[in-house]
Enzyme design. Structure first.
Site, mmCIF file in Angstrom:
data_model
loop_
_atom_site.group_PDB
_atom_site.id
_atom_site.type_symbol
_atom_site.label_atom_id
_atom_site.label_comp_id
_atom_site.label_asym_id
_atom_site.label_seq_id
_atom_site.Cartn_x
_atom_site.Cartn_y
_atom_site.Cartn_z
ATOM 1 N N GLY A 19 0.823 -1.194 0.000
ATOM 2 C CA GLY A 19 0.000 0.000 0.000
ATOM 3 C C GLY A 19 0.862 1.250 0.000
ATOM 4 O O GLY A 19 2.020 1.226 0.391
ATOM 5 N N CYS A 20 0.272 2.345 -0.434
ATOM 6 C CA CYS A 20 0.905 3.674 -0.458
ATOM 7 C C CYS A 20 2.068 3.732 -1.446
ATOM 8 O O CYS A 20 2.711 2.735 -1.765
ATOM 9 C CB CYS A 20 1.407 4.111 0.915
ATOM 10 S SG CYS A 20 0.141 4.385 2.152
ATOM 11 N N GLY A 21 2.308 4.915 -1.913
ATOM 12 C CA GLY A 21 3.465 5.175 -2.749
ATOM 13 C C GLY A 21 4.068 6.493 -2.330
ATOM 14 O O GLY A 21 3.349 7.450 -2.028
ATOM 15 N N ARG A 50 -1.191 2.903 -6.405
ATOM 16 C CA ARG A 50 -0.881 2.550 -5.015
ATOM 17 C C ARG A 50 -1.862 3.177 -4.025
ATOM 18 O O ARG A 50 -1.779 2.908 -2.829
ATOM 19 C CB ARG A 50 0.548 2.972 -4.672
ATOM 20 C CG ARG A 50 1.595 2.062 -5.280
ATOM 21 C CD ARG A 50 2.984 2.425 -4.790
ATOM 22 N NE ARG A 50 3.942 1.406 -5.196
ATOM 23 C CZ ARG A 50 4.260 0.334 -4.487
ATOM 24 N NH1 ARG A 50 3.660 0.142 -3.326
ATOM 25 N NH2 ARG A 50 5.129 -0.540 -4.915
#
Length: 442
Positions: A19-21, A50
């Site tokens: 998850g997340c970028g 993401r």
């Protein structure tokens, strides 16, 4: 082959995703350009996959950018309140999410102004940040705050770092007043170096929502970017990233212990830097917030109180030094000394972080989140969760690498240096006689 009657497993690693970028773009020589901002926006859009999207298919979990203060963009507003063009180095900006209820906004403005004035900061005036609400989804629009910037000025007899401390103190006093009076306002950033543009959106919406980011007068030598996939808090405008110093991909799995230890040591905190004002910085960690918000608050306290940005991050997110017998003795002593002062904030955690002069990336000792970097022939360092976000021609790439477990890289835009992991760790190991202190006192 599964036999008849077998129950399929609930967990399948094939469906595991990071998850997340996050990442940063920084100019090694410190050149302040609009191109750095443009590249950061492009990189952020490249990380759209993401992030998460709400059921309305348009409200994201959050996206944002941290850049150096665009002084050319704000020059006309500053001039209206008496700050001349040759005094723009005195300019500071508080980016503020004011209450969704317009009737509550005057009180929120007044609280921040009073906190700034009581802390010695010169208040110039409020600037309404240009926005285009039509580009965000219904959920984001429903909870849209008033987005304004309070322009501030440094007293002429004050140095840069002393002014940053003054602004930090003013913000903490304002936050305490907001809690006391139950005012739903949030100071996104308050600095003479950086300003954060973020919100409850997906990456492609950011530039359209904030026209400032497309203005050629918005120039910076560095830019942090982040596309959020909320995992441990419900998405809202305040919890979009970057925070004041950090953009983070991962989770802090030691969070409860970290928060409790920070709270437990507060009664014993002393500081020659803060003196009696230290009481206004407590609680260090806000009662409600995400894991990244808490890590950001801990980093901000250490860095603002004199530790230095890279030093502070190495204290909070150390290498696995206990299990590295071949580590240089002076570096081992650095970690062993600081292990007596503070516990590690363990991830998985890949972080991009900045104080407005240095842009850096660090990986926690587990190393379970991606962080890649490239150096271009014209002196840019691009770090991100994935390589190739900008699609730059290979002939322009002079170096590629990854930030491994416990490693750190940094771009010092003031000194004009790109510091690889060995450079950073050498500086940390030589920053004090830690070996003598450890051998003489443990």
């Amino acid at each position: 082959m599964r036999r008849r009657g077998d129950v399929p497993p609930l967990y399948n690693p094939a469906f595991e995703h990071d998850g997340c970028g996050t990442g940063f773009v920084a100019s090694i020589d410190g050149a302040v350009t609009h191109r750095v901002v443009e590249l950061a926006v492009r990189a952020l859009v490249g990380l759209t996959h993401r992030g998460a999207v709400s059921a309305d298919a348009a409200s994201g979990d959050g996206a944002g950018l941290t850049i150096q203060i665009p002084r050319a963009l704000l020059a006309a507003d500053a001039a209206r309140w008496g700050l001349r063009s040759n005094e723009l180095d005195r300019l500071a900006v508080a980016m503020v999410f004011l209450p969704n209820d317009a009737l509550a906004r005057p009180q929120a403005r007044k609280i921040l102004e009073r906190a700034a004035q009581d802390s010695g900061v010169h208040v110039l005036g409020w600037r309404t940040v240009p926005i285009d609400p039509s580009v965000v989804g219904g959920v984001a629009k429903e909870f849209l705050p008033g987005i304004e910037q309070l322009l501030l000025a440094r007293p002429e007899d004050l140095s840069g770092i002393a002014f940053e401390r003054m602004l930090y103190l003013a913000r903490r006093r304002a936050e305490a007043a907001y809690r006391e009076h139950d005012v739903d306002a949030y100071v996104v950033s308050m600095s003479a170096r950086t300003v954060v543009y973020k919100g409850l959106m997906v990456a492609p919406q950011l530039r359209s929502f904030f026209p400032d980011l497309g203005d050629p007068r918005t120039r910076s030598a560095l830019a942090l970017f982040h596309q959020r996939f909320a995992t441990n808090t419900l998405p809202n405008w305040s919890l979009a990233q970057p925070f004041r110093m950090i953009a983070h991909n991962g989770e802090i799995n030691t969070l409860v212990g970290n928060r409790n230890w920070m709270s437990a040591r507060e009664p014993e905190l002393t500081s020659s830097v803060w003196g009696e004002d230290l009481k206004d910085l407590i609680p260090v960690i806000a009662p409600m917030g995400s894991d990244t918000a808490s890590l950001d608050e801990a980093l901000e306290l250490l860095a603002t109180s004199g530790r230095g940005l890279l030093h502070a991050m190495a204290m909070l997110v150390p290498e696995a030094w206990e299990n590295m017998p071949d580590m240089a003795p002076d570096l081992r002593a650095f970690y062993e000394y600081h292990a007596c002062l503070i516990e590690p904030w363990d991830g998985p955690a890949a972080t991009a972080f900045t104080d407005g002069v240095v842009a850096a990336a660090a990986m926690d000792r587990n190393g379970l989140r991606p962080a890649r970097y490239q150096v271009t022939s014209d002196g840019l360092v691009i770090m991100s969760s994935e390589v190739g976000l900008l699609g730059l021609p290979l002939r322009e790439i002079v170096e590629s690498g990854r930030v491994g477990p416990g490693e750190m890289i940094a771009v010092d835009t003031e000194a004009g240096d790109f510091l690889r992991n060995a450079d950073v760790k050498s500086r940390l190991a030589g920053s004090g006689p830690y070996r003598r202190w450890v051998e003489g006192n443990l």
